[in-house]
Scaffold this active site. Sequence first.
Site, PDB file in Angstrom:
ATOM      1  N   HIS A 116      -7.091  -1.191   3.340  1.00  0.00           N
ATOM      2  CA  HIS A 116      -6.409  -2.230   4.116  1.00  0.00           C
ATOM      3  C   HIS A 116      -7.330  -2.797   5.199  1.00  0.00           C
ATOM      4  CE1 HIS A 116      -2.611  -1.068   2.264  1.00  0.00           C
ATOM      5  NE2 HIS A 116      -2.814   0.186   2.624  1.00  0.00           N
ATOM      6  N   HIS A 146       1.953  -2.883   0.665  1.00  0.00           N
ATOM      7  CA  HIS A 146       1.573  -2.366  -0.647  1.00  0.00           C
ATOM      8  C   HIS A 146       2.460  -2.964  -1.736  1.00  0.00           C
ATOM      9  CE1 HIS A 146       0.935   0.776   2.430  1.00  0.00           C
ATOM     10  NE2 HIS A 146      -0.169   1.046   1.800  1.00  0.00           N
TER      11      HIS A 146
END
Lengths: 339, 339
Positions: B63, B225
């Site tokens: 991320h 996600h």
Amino acid sequence: MSVPYKNSAKKIINDPNDCADELFEGLVFAYDGKASRVGKRSIVMNDLRPDAPALLIGGGAGHEPIYHGLVGKGMADGAAVGEIFAAPPPDIVLEAAQAVSRGKGVLFLYGNYAGDVMNFDIGGELAVEEGIEVKTVIIADDVCSAPPSEKHKRRGVAGLVPVVKLAGAAAATVDTLDELARIAQKACDNTRTVGVSTKPGSIPATGEPTFELADDVIGLGMGIHGEKGVGLIPMCTANELAAKILDLLFADDLGLVAGDEIVFFVNSLGSTHMMELLILLRAARPILDAKGIKVHHTIVDSIVTCQEMAGVSFSITKLDAELKKLWDMPCESVGYTKL
Amino acid sequence: MSVPYKNSAKKIINDPNDCADELFEGLVFAYDGKASRVGKRSIVMNDLRPDAPALLIGGGAGHEPIYHGLVGKGMADGAAVGEIFAAPPPDIVLEAAQAVSRGKGVLFLYGNYAGDVMNFDIGGELAVEEGIEVKTVIIADDVCSAPPSEKHKRRGVAGLVPVVKLAGAAAATVDTLDELARIAQKACDNTRTVGVSTKPGSIPATGEPTFELADDVIGLGMGIHGEKGVGLIPMCTANELAAKILDLLFADDLGLVAGDEIVFFVNSLGSTHMMELLILLRAARPILDAKGIKVHHTIVDSIVTCQEMAGVSFSITKLDAELKKLWDMPCESVGYTKL
């Protein structure tokens, strides 16, 4: 109302023909009152140092945060903003030049594209008619776009970020347009970039891809709009790619030798994520270290982009004592900030 | 050697199983000597304020630049780094806690995911056994992941950026762990995020998409996600989407009223380009202005990302006098820097 065109890139926009104007209006908000809209589509800092030469940048929209996101303290004084992938027209260059001018002349600093050169030149002539002294330094850092013997043909790509930062630091300190132009030119002369592309961009007005690229190849040396580079290479690992890019940078005429200090900028065209930039940095640093090149400062970010386009570039700026001092000054902008 | 797996996302990587370790090694280079690797996969600032409580963040890799890119001056003291999309294991949490500890305790600050909670809790118990006092504040800013009555179920998403910045400013100034935890908790309590997704991410180890999303819909309230949000909505304009996101933020229990000052953070999940963020900001600001909400500071950037994923979020952090003072302090990190 749903999006009124084939939005194959699934862009979150309104009317695709309004993108440049609307992103510009958003950008003004992003500056939180530190810069303001001037005229048709220029953005200028509110607090300009009195009696100082001015630094004006500019270019087409669609590559955000460049150029117009690089206005700020220790960065550019203002920017002239074009349509998507199109140079700012001369009247916008003029309005921006007039707004940044404080009686000591204006330096035009922009990337080497035919439309930009033409429009900034015409805008500069209009500014001269209004009594504003103008000098121009053109950023042409893209190693793969022409050989060293034809540097005037090279495109301006991600190296513009360290160049604008250094010129911006100069604009905050020097007293004459000649000094500002000298330092900006030195920053350009000391900067080289090699980029690659893995996926094409998209044209907001049509949703169509900007070029084609097979799934198993990388465009080595491609420009930020997909301009031809040195050729297609098979898809490879990050380690292999980092070595290839550095080979091309070292083969150019920057004349890097052991002991040199550099700014090393790993840029994403936007759709390549930071994980990959970091894996490339990991591969690149031991190669630089082995050559005795000292990385004074690293930038890993997505600053020079193109809609939907994936790919990366490495930019190297060689620092002498003067440039290093300017580099170490703080700067602040929407696109690049440094303590 | 070509990339040894179906690299459908055309990622510039080496062995896909090494991504977390390799991006971490690259990240250490990106810190230019200001932070160092500790143990297996932790990163810690070199200059830590003596006799001060410590701020430790952490989470899964993939991320970037969060979390491990938010270590720095006025930001976190260190980060524990997991595998791709996986929480750091307890031994990494322990090694990081030991490295940041200076005898005044360690605050664990991370996003609300089951794996992170479990591993930070176990790592914390191990740290306590080593004589380190530990407190925990969990970031749970994702409005669409649970109703206000079940806030403990909410995920931590992009709001972690303003929260870590505020907690980092506190860590640079306060003298006790209790004070640091109180301020970090207040930053969390005052922060809300609503995100959307337009395209799925990809899993680096397989190249497969993280979820499916039809071409004509947007996942409203989706997690970073691809976790389920409040539902799918038809693809719409930026103006419509900005209004929908703000409606959800205002419908929550932050209790924003005219005169409130906020930090407004427009985040891209990575594959949405800044042009769109700016067009969304342009749509959002008049709505905030009409409600009398004053934007003290705007961030428009791609800081909380997920491989290949496209989408955006708006985060709002309400500032009281204490938080505003902390916000205005400078900070520096790979992922977020402010003068």
